[in-house]
Enzyme design. Sequence first.
Site, PDB file in Angstrom:
ATOM      1  N   ASP A   1      -7.376  47.307 -27.221  1.00 40.06           N
ATOM      2  CA  ASP A   1      -6.407  46.355 -27.782  1.00 40.06           C
ATOM      3  C   ASP A   1      -6.536  44.965 -27.157  1.00 40.06           C
ATOM      4  O   ASP A   1      -5.664  44.116 -27.323  1.00 40.06           O
ATOM      5  CB  ASP A   1      -4.975  46.885 -27.595  1.00 40.06           C
ATOM      6  CG  ASP A   1      -4.598  46.998 -26.128  1.00 40.06           C
ATOM      7  OD1 ASP A   1      -5.478  46.770 -25.265  1.00 40.06           O
ATOM      8  OD2 ASP A   1      -3.433  47.297 -25.835  1.00 40.06           O
ATOM      9  N   MET A   2      -7.635  44.734 -26.411  1.00 42.03           N
ATOM     10  CA  MET A   2      -7.973  43.440 -25.786  1.00 42.03           C
ATOM     11  C   MET A   2      -7.177  43.134 -24.511  1.00 42.03           C
ATOM     12  O   MET A   2      -7.275  42.032 -23.965  1.00 42.03           O
ATOM     13  CB  MET A   2      -7.864  42.262 -26.777  1.00 42.03           C
ATOM     14  CG  MET A   2      -8.823  42.356 -27.946  1.00 42.03           C
ATOM     15  SD  MET A   2     -10.532  42.612 -27.434  1.00 42.03           S
ATOM     16  CE  MET A   2     -11.003  40.944 -27.038  1.00 42.03           C
TER      17      MET A   2
ATOM     18  N   HIS B   1      -5.685  16.288 -15.043  1.00 38.17           N
ATOM     19  CA  HIS B   1      -5.362  15.305 -16.083  1.00 38.17           C
ATOM     20  C   HIS B   1      -4.386  14.243 -15.563  1.00 38.17           C
ATOM     21  O   HIS B   1      -4.517  13.052 -15.859  1.00 38.17           O
ATOM     22  CB  HIS B   1      -4.779  16.028 -17.291  1.00 38.17           C
ATOM     23  CG  HIS B   1      -4.322  15.113 -18.362  1.00 38.17           C
ATOM     24  ND1 HIS B   1      -5.179  14.263 -19.018  1.00 38.17           N
ATOM     25  CD2 HIS B   1      -3.092  14.895 -18.884  1.00 38.17           C
ATOM     26  CE1 HIS B   1      -4.496  13.566 -19.910  1.00 38.17           C
ATOM     27  NE2 HIS B   1      -3.230  13.932 -19.838  1.00 38.17           N
TER      28      HIS B   1
ATOM     29  N   LYS C   1      -4.645   1.493 -27.320  1.00 39.33           N
ATOM     30  CA  LYS C   1      -4.558   2.083 -28.671  1.00 39.33           C
ATOM     31  C   LYS C   1      -3.151   1.871 -29.194  1.00 39.33           C
ATOM     32  O   LYS C   1      -2.193   2.200 -28.519  1.00 39.33           O
ATOM     33  CB  LYS C   1      -4.799   3.596 -28.596  1.00 39.33           C
ATOM     34  CG  LYS C   1      -6.237   4.004 -28.539  1.00 39.33           C
ATOM     35  CD  LYS C   1      -6.387   5.518 -28.661  1.00 39.33           C
ATOM     36  CE  LYS C   1      -5.939   6.260 -27.423  1.00 39.33           C
ATOM     37  NZ  LYS C   1      -6.255   7.694 -27.410  1.00 39.33           N
TER      38      LYS C   1
ATOM     39  N   ASP D   1     -13.193   8.974 -18.475  1.00 45.42           N
ATOM     40  CA  ASP D   1     -11.962   9.702 -18.805  1.00 45.42           C
ATOM     41  C   ASP D   1     -12.050  11.092 -18.192  1.00 45.42           C
ATOM     42  O   ASP D   1     -13.107  11.496 -17.695  1.00 45.42           O
ATOM     43  CB  ASP D   1     -11.810   9.781 -20.332  1.00 45.42           C
ATOM     44  CG  ASP D   1     -10.348   9.895 -20.778  1.00 45.42           C
ATOM     45  OD1 ASP D   1      -9.471  10.086 -19.917  1.00 45.42           O
ATOM     46  OD2 ASP D   1     -10.098   9.808 -21.998  1.00 45.42           O
TER      47      ASP D   1
ATOM     48  N   ASP E   1     -12.161  16.041 -25.928  1.00 42.82           N
ATOM     49  CA  ASP E   1     -11.824  17.257 -26.671  1.00 42.82           C
ATOM     50  C   ASP E   1     -12.413  17.148 -28.083  1.00 42.82           C
ATOM     51  O   ASP E   1     -13.541  17.553 -28.327  1.00 42.82           O
ATOM     52  CB  ASP E   1     -10.296  17.446 -26.675  1.00 42.82           C
ATOM     53  CG  ASP E   1      -9.881  18.786 -27.247  1.00 42.82           C
ATOM     54  OD1 ASP E   1     -10.736  19.493 -27.807  1.00 42.82           O
ATOM     55  OD2 ASP E   1      -8.692  19.144 -27.136  1.00 42.82           O
TER      56      ASP E   1
ATOM     57  N   GLY F   1     -12.646  12.193 -30.695  1.00 44.98           N
ATOM     58  CA  GLY F   1     -12.112  11.053 -31.458  1.00 44.98           C
ATOM     59  C   GLY F   1     -11.869   9.825 -30.592  1.00 44.98           C
ATOM     60  O   GLY F   1     -12.233   8.705 -30.984  1.00 44.98           O
TER      61      GLY F   1
HETATM   62  C1  R5P Z   1      -5.772  11.972 -23.020  1.00 41.46           C
HETATM   63  O1  R5P Z   1      -4.821  11.580 -22.377  1.00 41.46           O
HETATM   64  C2  R5P Z   1      -7.041  12.411 -22.370  1.00 41.46           C
HETATM   65  O2  R5P Z   1      -7.286  11.707 -21.190  1.00 41.46           O
HETATM   66  C3  R5P Z   1      -8.212  12.257 -23.319  1.00 41.46           C
HETATM   67  O3  R5P Z   1      -8.365  10.895 -23.647  1.00 41.46           O
HETATM   68  C4  R5P Z   1      -8.024  13.064 -24.573  1.00 41.46           C
HETATM   69  O4  R5P Z   1      -7.666  14.387 -24.265  1.00 41.46           O
HETATM   70  C5  R5P Z   1      -9.290  13.056 -25.404  1.00 41.46           C
HETATM   71  O5  R5P Z   1      -9.061  13.781 -26.569  1.00 41.46           O
HETATM   72  P1  R5P Z   1      -9.989  13.635 -27.845  1.00 41.46           P
HETATM   73  O6  R5P Z   1     -11.418  13.796 -27.386  1.00 41.46           O
HETATM   74  O7  R5P Z   1      -9.525  14.770 -28.725  1.00 41.46           O
HETATM   75  O8  R5P Z   1      -9.730  12.309 -28.448  1.00 41.46           O
END
Ligand code: R5P
Length: 317
Positions: free
Chosen positions: A41-42, A134, A197, A223, A227, A230
């Site tokens: 069941d994982m 983070h 931004k 950074d 993720d 974008g």
């Molecule tokens: C945001 O506060 C983080 O430092 C990154 O800038 C963010 O997680 C990047 O996300 P993505 O690659 O989806 O734009």
Amino acid sequence: MSAKNGSIKLVAGNSNPALAKAIAGELELPLTKAVVRRFADMEIFVEIQENVRGSDVFILQSTSYPANDHLMELLIITDALRRASARRITAVVPYFGYARQDRKSGSRTPISAKLVANLITHAGAHRVMTVDLHALQIQGFFDIPTDNLFASPVMVRDIRERFDLSNVMVVSPDVGGVVRARGLAKRINTPLAIIDKRRERAGESEVMNVIGDVAGYTCILVDDIVDSGGTLVNAADALLANGAKEVYAYISHGVLSGGAAARITTSRLKELVITDSILPTEAVCNAKNIRTLSIATLIAEAIGRTASEESVSSLFD
Ligand code: R5P
């Protein structure tokens, strides 16, 4: 590098076997025999197959994709070690997932980073070691000693080898990342620019205002996380539109979910450099403009110092 303390044990979860092996290699220690497997069941089952009684144990596990499975593995390994009478348990979490939920972002929303810190502590960890959290204040979510290592020395070495620093400008892709980017810019003695931004009105697309004159510069975006990609792709476009010569990115954790690797490959970014805090997917390995730097030596050095009660912070002086 050889571990000074014979009682060190390294236990690897399944999140990043390559990094665990590299850290073990640096410390000239074998990985402790353990099985982490699944019931039908994982549910996760862990068995430590060596005596760890009285040992100084370091669990190597990033809480990367699939985050919940890897987090649960970490907790269950910790529980197994605690019940096996390990003297000290350090959760080495190169990529600490859930970190982006570090405050209430709206009414009735969780602070998941704090919850995860509580879970790790209650499972029985005595210490935590992680890389480029983070937000620095997440360190304070733990009531046990927490070392937040920085990947910047590894990045700085690479940047110095590859670029003519007289023409480099470090860029923070958002206002929240300024402290991190400024730290790196200071280390390599270059100017800093910031991308602001903004969504002027609800429903309108984001406007990227570049603060600083980037014209003619080789820009290096810095950074903690990439993720979807974008943020980086849009930042690269904004910098080039403002006259930057070329754009690179140095990012600690290559989360690179979904089609992110393809997005980076088809973007105007010259190169994205990440660390191996997260095991790269096949798409990331095959992406022609994504390169990985290893933080195995850095983590191994911090583990060795922790075991022999030496300073860890002096690694970053
Ligand atoms: C945001 O506060 C983080 O430092 C990154 O800038 C963010 O997680 C990047 O996300 P993505 O690659 O989806 O734009």
